[in-house]
Design a protein around this motif. Sequence first.
Motif, PDB file in Angstrom:
ATOM      1  N   GLN A 179       0.837  -1.214   0.000  1.00 48.02           N
ATOM      2  CA  GLN A 179       0.000   0.000   0.000  1.00 48.02           C
ATOM      3  C   GLN A 179       0.863   1.252   0.000  1.00 48.02           C
ATOM      4  O   GLN A 179       0.587   2.204  -0.723  1.00 48.02           O
ATOM      5  CB  GLN A 179      -0.948   0.004   1.199  1.00 48.02           C
ATOM      6  N   ALA A 180       1.902   1.250   0.817  1.00 44.93           N
ATOM      7  CA  ALA A 180       2.774   2.430   0.901  1.00 44.93           C
ATOM      8  C   ALA A 180       3.507   2.657  -0.411  1.00 44.93           C
ATOM      9  O   ALA A 180       3.572   3.791  -0.912  1.00 44.93           O
ATOM     10  CB  ALA A 180       3.774   2.269   2.047  1.00 44.93           C
ATOM     11  N   THR A 192       2.663   1.561  -3.410  1.00 45.37           N
ATOM     12  CA  THR A 192       1.680   1.922  -4.433  1.00 45.37           C
ATOM     13  C   THR A 192       1.292   3.388  -4.320  1.00 45.37           C
ATOM     14  O   THR A 192       1.226   4.115  -5.325  1.00 45.37           O
ATOM     15  CB  THR A 192       0.429   1.032  -4.325  1.00 45.37           C
ATOM     16  N   ARG A 193       1.060   3.852  -3.101  1.00 43.17           N
ATOM     17  CA  ARG A 193       0.707   5.259  -2.878  1.00 43.17           C
ATOM     18  C   ARG A 193       1.822   6.182  -3.365  1.00 43.17           C
ATOM     19  O   ARG A 193       1.570   7.188  -4.042  1.00 43.17           O
ATOM     20  CB  ARG A 193       0.416   5.500  -1.397  1.00 43.17           C
ATOM     21  N   LEU A 194       3.057   5.841  -3.057  1.00 40.32           N
ATOM     22  CA  LEU A 194       4.189   6.661  -3.486  1.00 40.32           C
ATOM     23  C   LEU A 194       4.311   6.683  -5.010  1.00 40.32           C
ATOM     24  O   LEU A 194       4.530   7.746  -5.607  1.00 40.32           O
ATOM     25  CB  LEU A 194       5.490   6.136  -2.861  1.00 40.32           C
ATOM     26  N   LYS A 216       1.943   6.154  -7.234  1.00 35.25           N
ATOM     27  CA  LYS A 216       0.819   6.915  -7.798  1.00 35.25           C
ATOM     28  C   LYS A 216       1.040   8.416  -7.614  1.00 35.25           C
ATOM     29  O   LYS A 216       0.704   9.209  -8.504  1.00 35.25           O
ATOM     30  CB  LYS A 216      -0.498   6.478  -7.165  1.00 35.25           C
ATOM     31  N   THR A 217       1.611   8.808  -6.492  1.00 38.64           N
ATOM     32  CA  THR A 217       1.919  10.220  -6.267  1.00 38.64           C
ATOM     33  C   THR A 217       2.951  10.703  -7.275  1.00 38.64           C
ATOM     34  O   THR A 217       2.807  11.779  -7.872  1.00 38.64           O
ATOM     35  CB  THR A 217       2.419  10.444  -4.829  1.00 38.64           C
ATOM     36  N   ALA A 252      10.224   5.344  -2.528  1.00 39.44           N
ATOM     37  CA  ALA A 252       9.584   4.060  -2.848  1.00 39.44           C
ATOM     38  C   ALA A 252      10.643   2.977  -3.026  1.00 39.44           C
ATOM     39  O   ALA A 252      10.486   1.853  -2.525  1.00 39.44           O
ATOM     40  CB  ALA A 252       8.737   4.194  -4.108  1.00 39.44           C
TER      41      ALA A 252
END
Length: 87
Positions: free
Chosen positions: A6-7, A9-11, A13-14, A49
């Motif tokens: 999750q972490a 993926t979030r990075l 996507k950002t 990431a």
Amino acid sequence: MQADKQAVTRLIKTARGQLDGVLRMIEEDRYCLDIAGQLAAAQAILKKANREVLQAHLEHCVADAADSQNAREKIAELVDIFDKMTR
């Protein structure tokens, strides 16, 4: 992959959002240093990431290999990736 998916993926996507913004800035002929600043921000997120992924690799894959006396292969893999990162 052992990293916090999750972490990471979030990075990613950002960073993707920032790169989309950079593309818009280029299309709009924005000021070069503004574009460079946004590129640097995207690079910082990607670096974070990558650190997350590499840390998980060290904590799980390399540690498991060391326990099974097979650490040299994992160390060689890390050296190869570090070479790619510093080119």
